[in-house]
Design an enzyme around this catalytic site. Structure first.
Site, PDB file in Angstrom:
ATOM      1  N   PRO A 180       0.808  -1.135  -0.203  1.00 54.82           N
ATOM      2  CA  PRO A 180      -0.042   0.167   0.127  1.00 54.82           C
ATOM      3  C   PRO A 180       0.860   1.304   0.007  1.00 54.82           C
ATOM      4  O   PRO A 180       1.774   1.548   0.935  1.00 54.82           O
ATOM      5  CB  PRO A 180      -0.851  -0.051   1.374  1.00 54.82           C
ATOM      6  CG  PRO A 180      -0.716  -1.403   1.509  1.00 54.82           C
ATOM      7  CD  PRO A 180       0.580  -2.006   1.199  1.00 54.82           C
ATOM      8  N   GLU A 181       0.596   2.057  -1.158  1.00 54.36           N
ATOM      9  CA  GLU A 181       1.195   3.452  -1.247  1.00 54.36           C
ATOM     10  C   GLU A 181      -0.155   4.535  -1.148  1.00 54.36           C
ATOM     11  O   GLU A 181      -1.047   3.804  -0.755  1.00 54.36           O
ATOM     12  CB  GLU A 181       2.130   3.497  -2.499  1.00 54.36           C
ATOM     13  CG  GLU A 181       3.328   2.581  -2.539  1.00 54.36           C
ATOM     14  CD  GLU A 181       3.963   2.631  -3.861  1.00 54.36           C
ATOM     15  OE1 GLU A 181       4.209   3.859  -4.396  1.00 54.36           O
ATOM     16  OE2 GLU A 181       4.198   1.527  -4.434  1.00 54.36           O
ATOM     17  N   LYS A 240       0.988   7.502   3.741  1.00 53.26           N
ATOM     18  CA  LYS A 240       0.516   6.125   4.012  1.00 53.26           C
ATOM     19  C   LYS A 240      -0.128   5.910   5.121  1.00 53.26           C
ATOM     20  O   LYS A 240      -0.880   4.666   5.574  1.00 53.26           O
ATOM     21  CB  LYS A 240       1.722   5.277   3.646  1.00 53.26           C
ATOM     22  CG  LYS A 240       2.272   5.431   2.388  1.00 53.26           C
ATOM     23  CD  LYS A 240       3.572   4.578   2.204  1.00 53.26           C
ATOM     24  CE  LYS A 240       4.493   5.048   1.052  1.00 53.26           C
ATOM     25  NZ  LYS A 240       5.626   4.205   0.918  1.00 53.26           N
ATOM     26  N   ARG A 288      16.208  -0.855  -3.381  1.00 53.62           N
ATOM     27  CA  ARG A 288      14.899  -1.403  -3.912  1.00 53.62           C
ATOM     28  C   ARG A 288      15.171  -1.931  -5.058  1.00 53.62           C
ATOM     29  O   ARG A 288      16.065  -1.220  -6.164  1.00 53.62           O
ATOM     30  CB  ARG A 288      13.818  -0.360  -3.729  1.00 53.62           C
ATOM     31  CG  ARG A 288      14.014   0.491  -2.271  1.00 53.62           C
ATOM     32  CD  ARG A 288      13.988  -0.309  -0.987  1.00 53.62           C
ATOM     33  NE  ARG A 288      12.452  -0.843  -1.243  1.00 53.62           N
ATOM     34  CZ  ARG A 288      11.267  -0.189  -0.874  1.00 53.62           C
ATOM     35  NH1 ARG A 288      11.242   0.914  -0.541  1.00 53.62           N
ATOM     36  NH2 ARG A 288      10.037  -0.657  -1.164  1.00 53.62           N
TER      37      ARG A 288
END
Length: 271
Positions: free
Chosen positions: A2-3, A60, A260
């Site tokens: 979830p962003e 978020k 990432r």
DNA sequence: ACGAATGTTGCGGG
DNA sequence: ACCCGCAACATTCG
């Protein structure tokens, strides 16, 4: 997972279902789900049946305002916050739930157990560790233009830095940089005004567009009653390593940047 | 079969 | 300030 768009989707789906409801009780099934160490306070205050006044998002974070407290959820990787009229005994990942008036429930599930919530008197701890939200009225070309000049780190890393702008994660960072034709390793203060303008526009464009599609579900993201987001079909670079760039047809590269997985086109995202 | 990787964040160390 | 590696945890991928 979830962003910002996914979190906004969750907030939108919960709002009509929990607003003005009273909390009757709270059950904690996985201890670490309560980030703040105040279960006793929470239990005793909930015995007074607080009302849910509002539900909002900052970065978020999901912010649920009670009469004089805040419940602030962060879904991390696999959190799933939803409203239901019953508790499914087959759900293995329920970490806590609030029983609401009308015998309904606000349920939190989390496979990996990284997510959880804060039970707070005020939002200082949240705002202290977050920068500006892209949907904030003060987020503007002038704001980003002024602030990006002060930062030397690579732009991908800066976009992921929640103390700078809050809400962008790994997927949307790559999507935004591709659309803006900016190399993820470009030092932030080296991006020219034209590109900064593109960056500003595209942050809003991509996040808002994803909200329209209820966010991106790759594996775990769910909201409401097992619904999934469909922005995955709109992704232009994320997850497309070794496929053709949708703009110049060269090969999309995958490389670990800022710790990432990062997807970008070496040909049209130049330094 | 088993190590690596997964969309997040926070911490410690250089 | 910045960069890196690791930890929290469960599941899936190669």
């Amino acid at each position: 997972m979830p962003e910002l768009p996914e979190v906004q989707t969750v907030v939108n789906s919960l709002h009509p279902k929990i607003i003005n409801k009273k909390i009757l009780s709270f059950d904690l099934l996985w201890n670490k789900t309560l980030y703040t160490n105040n279960l006793n306070t929470l239990k005793s205050e909930i015995s007074k049946l607080p009302e849910i006044i509002s539900i909002n998002r900052h970065g978020k974070y999901i912010i649920i305002k009670l009469n004089n407290k805040f419940i602030v959820f962060h879904l991390r990787m696999t959190g799933y916050l939803y409203h239901s009229i019953n508790i499914n005994a087959k759900s293995s990942y329920i970490r806590c739930f609030f029983t609401l008036s009308n015998n309904s429930y606000l349920i939190y599930e989390d496979i990996r157990k990284f997510g959880g919530f804060y039970y707070l008197d005020n939002l200082n701890v949240i705002f202290d560790k977050t920068g500006i939200d892209p949907m904030d009225i003060n987020f503007s070309f002038d704001w980003i233009s002024k602030n990006i000049k002060k930062r030397k780190k690579m732009i991908k890393s800066l976009l992921l830095d929640q103390r700078f702008i809050c809400g962008i994660g790994n997927i949307y960072a790559d999507e935004i940089l591709w659309l803006s034709k900016i190399h993820p390793k470009m030092p932030a203060n080296n991006i020219n005004a034209n590109k900064v303008n593109k960056l500003y526009t595209n942050i809003l464009k991509i996040l808002n567009n994803s909200i329209k599609y209820h966010g991106t579900t790759i594996i775990n993201f769910k909201f409401d009653n097992m619904k999934t987001g469909t922005y995955k079909n709109q992704l232009t670079v994320y997850g497309r390593q070794n496929q053709n760039c949708k703009r110049c047809n060269n090969i999309i590269h995958r490389q670990k940047i800022a710790g990432r997985s990062t997807f970008f086109c070496k040909f049209c995202q130049k330094y």
